[in-house]
Scaffold this motif. Structure first.
Motif, PDB file in Angstrom:
ATOM      1  N   ARG A 291      31.538  50.430  53.459  1.00  0.00           N
ATOM      2  CA  ARG A 291      30.624  49.278  53.493  1.00  0.00           C
ATOM      3  C   ARG A 291      29.380  49.593  54.315  1.00  0.00           C
TER       4      ARG A 291
ATOM      5  N   LYS B 224      36.927  41.488  57.152  1.00  0.00           N
ATOM      6  CA  LYS B 224      36.185  42.558  56.500  1.00  0.00           C
ATOM      7  C   LYS B 224      34.731  42.299  56.855  1.00  0.00           C
TER       8      LYS B 224
ATOM      9  N   GLN C  60      37.934  35.267  39.675  1.00  0.00           N
ATOM     10  CA  GLN C  60      37.421  36.620  39.838  1.00  0.00           C
ATOM     11  C   GLN C  60      38.447  37.590  39.281  1.00  0.00           C
TER      12      GLN C  60
ATOM     13  N   LYS D 267      46.375  35.177  48.369  1.00  0.00           N
ATOM     14  CA  LYS D 267      45.595  35.278  49.604  1.00  0.00           C
ATOM     15  C   LYS D 267      45.641  33.952  50.321  1.00  0.00           C
TER      16      LYS D 267
ATOM     17  N   ILE E 135      41.670  39.321  48.271  1.00  0.00           N
ATOM     18  CA  ILE E 135      41.358  39.478  46.845  1.00  0.00           C
ATOM     19  C   ILE E 135      41.106  40.953  46.544  1.00  0.00           C
ATOM     20  N   GLU E 136      40.190  41.549  47.284  1.00  0.00           N
ATOM     21  CA  GLU E 136      39.955  42.986  47.126  1.00  0.00           C
ATOM     22  C   GLU E 136      41.065  43.743  47.839  1.00  0.00           C
TER      23      GLU E 136
HETATM   24  P1  XMP Z   1      38.576  39.176  50.111  1.00  0.00           P
HETATM   25  O1  XMP Z   1      38.868  40.561  49.662  1.00  0.00           O
HETATM   26  O2  XMP Z   1      38.171  39.095  51.552  1.00  0.00           O
HETATM   27  O3  XMP Z   1      37.320  38.724  49.264  1.00  0.00           O
HETATM   28  O4  XMP Z   1      39.673  38.218  49.810  1.00  0.00           O
HETATM   29  C1  XMP Z   1      36.804  37.422  49.187  1.00  0.00           C
HETATM   30  C2  XMP Z   1      35.553  37.455  48.344  1.00  0.00           C
HETATM   31  O5  XMP Z   1      34.553  38.250  48.992  1.00  0.00           O
HETATM   32  C3  XMP Z   1      34.187  39.341  48.165  1.00  0.00           C
HETATM   33  N1  XMP Z   1      33.965  40.490  49.039  1.00  0.00           N
HETATM   34  C4  XMP Z   1      32.755  40.943  49.399  1.00  0.00           C
HETATM   35  N2  XMP Z   1      31.519  40.521  49.052  1.00  0.00           N
HETATM   36  N3  XMP Z   1      30.593  42.250  50.373  1.00  0.00           N
HETATM   37  C5  XMP Z   1      30.435  41.200  49.538  1.00  0.00           C
HETATM   38  O6  XMP Z   1      29.285  40.853  49.228  1.00  0.00           O
HETATM   39  C6  XMP Z   1      31.798  42.721  50.765  1.00  0.00           C
HETATM   40  O7  XMP Z   1      31.893  43.679  51.525  1.00  0.00           O
HETATM   41  C7  XMP Z   1      32.936  42.035  50.234  1.00  0.00           C
HETATM   42  N4  XMP Z   1      34.261  42.217  50.398  1.00  0.00           N
HETATM   43  C8  XMP Z   1      34.878  41.252  49.639  1.00  0.00           C
HETATM   44  C9  XMP Z   1      35.331  39.530  47.215  1.00  0.00           C
HETATM   45  O8  XMP Z   1      34.911  40.181  46.028  1.00  0.00           O
HETATM   46  C10 XMP Z   1      35.768  38.106  47.001  1.00  0.00           C
HETATM   47  O9  XMP Z   1      34.923  37.453  46.067  1.00  0.00           O
END
Ligand code: XMP
Length: 506
Positions: free
Chosen positions: A290, A337, A427, A498, A503-504
Motif C-alpha cells: 500500500r 489497514k 463487492q 466481516k 473483505i480483502e
Molecule cells: P476490508 O478489507 O477492510 O475492506 O474489509 C473494506 C472496504 O475497503 C476497501 N479497501 C480499500 N480501499 N484502499 C482503498 O481505497 C485500501 O487500501 C483498501 N483496503 C481495502 C475494500 O475493497 C472494501 O471495499
C-alpha cells in the motif's frame, strides 16, 4: 438545517440518513465540538451513547444553549441526559431492553407522536431507564416495560424518546422523525439532488472563479461524480488525471477512460504501469505494498499536475462518512489497514483543496450522479480498493500474476453481470493465492495456483457477509476459470464474514 450531536452511538449516522431521506439537510457534530447556533439551525437531535449518565465522567453539554431556543429531540442517551440534568432519576433497567417493544400508551397525542398508533413497534437498545421525571416534564408515551418511552418538557419544545426511530425496525420511526423535523422544527423538505447540484455548482463557481483545478479520477463513483459536478461549474478548467497503475481490472483503463471522454471531461490517461510494478517488485507485505503504491501514485500525480500551468486547486471525492470518521467522538477509528486515501496528498503540492461531496452519503452521491446523467456502468460499480489487484495477489506482485488474476476476475465479474447477480452483491473479486496444488488435466499432472472467489453483501463495507451465490453459478464460474486461465487449477469460495475476517485478504 438540523444539527445532530453525536454522543458516540452506533446509530448516529443512521439518524442523519433518515433526516436526509426526508429531504432535509442535517449535519453531525461530536457533542464536545458543537458549532454556534445560527438562524439556519431549525432543530437539534441528541444521539444515543454507549455511556451511562450514572457514570461520573459521562458525556454532557450545556443544555441551556439549545433548550427553549430551538426544538430539541433526545434519542435514548440523549433523552436520559436531558431528564437527568433536569432533576430526573436514571437507573439501570431491571431488564436490559434490546429489540422490539410496542407502544402501549400514547398519553398525549402531542405533535411529536401525531399519526403514531398504539401497538406500533419501537426498537429499544438501552441498559438504563428513566425512572423519575421532574414536574417540568410530562410523559407522552409508554411501552409495557418502559413508562417514560417518550416525554416532553412542558415549557419548551424539548422531547426525549427512549427508543430508536432511526432504525428500520421502528415501524413508525420515520413518521416520528418527520413530525419533529418538519412539523415541530419547521424545516422545508427541499434538500434534493437537483437542489444540491444547483447550489454546489454556484458555490464552486464562486469559490474557484477562473482558476484551474486538478482531479485524480479512479473509475469509482465518488471521483467521477465530483468530476462531473466541478466540470459543470468550470468546464475545461478542470483537468482530470486517470492513472493506469497496472493493477486495475482487465481492460478497465481503456473502457473507463472512454466513458470519461464521452462525458465531456477533460481527462488525461497516464500509463504508469511499469513505475508501479518496479516499486512493487519483491514486496509481499500488504502494508508495504500500500505504501509503495501510494508513494508512486503521488509521484505520478505530482509530475502530471506540474504540467498544468498555474493550477491552483486539488479536487477530491471525499464523502461525508470520511469526514465524520475523522472528527468522531472516538477519533479516527483504530487503523486495521492503512485504508483509503484519507490524509490526501502531501503539502508540497501546495494546492488548495476542494471537496464538493463532503456533505453527502454514498447513496446520495449516486443520486447526484444519476441526476447528472452519469452512466450506470460507473454509478453501479462495486467498490474497488485504491491499491487494486495488488492486495488481491498474496505475496509479491508481478505483471504475470496480474495478468492471471485479471482473467480470473473478468470471468467472475462478467458472469455475475450476465446472470443479474452483480447488483445483489456489494463487492466481488478474486484472490490469487501463493498456494499451488496438484491437479490433473487430460492425462497430465498439473501443479498450479489456487484462486479464491470473494463476494459479499454489505451496507457500507464496515461489516459484511459472504454472498450466498447459487452453487450452479459457482460451478460454471469455476469451470470456466480452470478451463480458460492458464496457471490456475483450483477455485475456492470464501465463506467468511466481516468481522472477524475482512473483505480483502490483505
Ligand atoms: P476490508 O478489507 O477492510 O475492506 O474489509 C473494506 C472496504 O475497503 C476497501 N479497501 C480499500 N480501499 N484502499 C482503498 O481505497 C485500501 O487500501 C483498501 N483496503 C481495502 C475494500 O475493497 C472494501 O471495499
Amino acid at each position: 438545517k438540523i444539527l445532530i450531536l453525536d454522543f458516540g452511538s452506533q446509530y448516529t449516522q443512521l439518524i442523519a440518513r433518515r433526516v436526509r431521506e426526508l429531504n432535509v439537510y442535517c449535519e453531525i457534530y461530536p457533542y464536545n465540538n458543537v458549532p454556534e447556533l445560527t438562524d439556519e439551525v431549525k432543530g437539534v437531535i441528541f444521539s444515543g451513547s454507549p455511556c451511562s449518565v450514572r457514570d461520573a465522567e459521562h458525556p454532557s453539554i450545556d443544555l441551556s444553549q439549545f433548550q427553549g431556543k430551538v426544538p430539541v429531540l433526545g434519542v435514548c442517551y440523549g433523552a436520559q441526559l436531558m431528564a437527568f440534568e433536569s432533576g430526573g432519576e436514571v437507573t439501570p433497567s431491571t431488564i436490559r431492553e434490546y429489540g422490539r417493544a410496542r407502544l402501549t400508551e400514547i398519553h398525549n397525542s402531542d405533535r411529536l407522536l401525531k399519526e403514531l398508533t398504539i401497538g406500533s413497534v419501537v426498537w429499544m437498545s438501552h441498559g438504563d431507564t428513566i425512572y423519575e421525571i421532574p414536574d417540568s416534564i410530562e410523559v407522552i408515551a409508554s411501552t409495557d416495560s418502559v413508562r417514560v418511552a417518550a416525554y416532553k418538557f412542558r415549557d419548551h419544545e424539548t422531547y426525549g424518546i427512549q427508543f430508536h426511530p432511526e432504525v428500520t425496525h421502528s415501524d413508525e420511526g420515520k413518521t416520528l422523525l418527520r413530525n419533529f423535523v418538519v412539523h415541530i422544527c419547521g424545516c422545508v423538505q427541499d434538500w434534493t439532488s437537483e437542489q444540491f447540484i444547483e447550489a454546489t455548482v454556484a458555490d464552486l463557481q464562486q469559490q474557484i472563479g477562473n482558476d484551474k483545478v486538478v482531479l485524480g479520477l479512479s473509475g469509482g463513483v465518488d471521483s467521477s461524480v465530483a468530476a462531473m459536478l466541478i466540470h459543470q461549474a468550470i468546464g475545461k478548467n478542470l483537468y482530470c488525471i486517470f492513472v493506469d497503475n497496472g493493477l486495475l481490472r482487465k481492460d478497465e483503463f481503456e473502457t473507463v477512460l472512454d466513458s470519461y471522454k464521452h462525458m465531456g471531461l477533460n481527462v488525461k490517461g497516464v500509463d504508469s504501469k511499469n513505475r508501479f510494478y518496479d516499486a512493487l517488485a519483491g514486496i509481499s507485505d500488504p502494508e508495504l505494498k500500500r505504501k509503495a503504491i501510494g508513494r508512486v501514485f503521488i509521484e505520478v500525480f505530482d509530475d502530471e499536475a506540474h504540467q498544468i500551468e498555474d493550477v491552483k486547486w486539488l479536487a477530491q471525492g471525499t464523502i461525508y462518512p470520511d469526514v465524520i470518521e475523522s472528527m468522531s467522538v472516538k477519533g479516527p477509528s483504530a487503523t486495521i489497514k492503512s485504508h483509503h486515501n484519507v490524509g490526501g496528498l502531501p503539502d508540497f503540492m501546495k494546492l488548495k483543496v476542494v471537496e464538493p461531496l463532503k456533505t453527502l452519503f454514498k447513496d446520495e452521491v449516486r443520486l447526484v450522479g444519476k441526476t447528472l446523467k452519469i452512466d450506470d456502468t460507473i454509478l453501479g460499480r462495486h467498490p474497488f480498493p485504491g491499491p487494486g489487484l495488488a492486495i488481491r495477489i498474496l505475496s509479491d506482485v508481478t505483471p504475470q500474476k496480474v495478468a492471471i488474476l485479471q482473467q480470473v476476475d473478468h470471468i467472475f465479474i462478467s458472469n455475475l453481470k450476465k446472470t443479474g447477480l452483480y447488483d445483489e452483491v456489494w463487492q466481488a473479486g478474486a484472490i490469487l493465492t501463493p498456494v499451488q496444488s496438484v491437479g490433473v488435466m487430460g492425462d497430465e499432472r498439473t501443479y498450479e495456483h489456487v484462486v479464491a472467489l470473494r463476494a459479499v453483501t454489505s451496507i457500507d463495507g464496515m461489516t459484511a457477509d459472504w454472498s450466498r451465490l447459487p452453487y450452479e453459478f459457482l460451478a460454471d464460474v469455476s469451470n470456466e476459470i480452470i478451463n480458460k486461465v492458464k496457471g490456475v487449477n483450483r477455485v475456492v469460495y470464501d465463506i467468511s464474514s466481516k468481522p472477524p475476517a475482512t473483505i480483502e485478504w490483505e
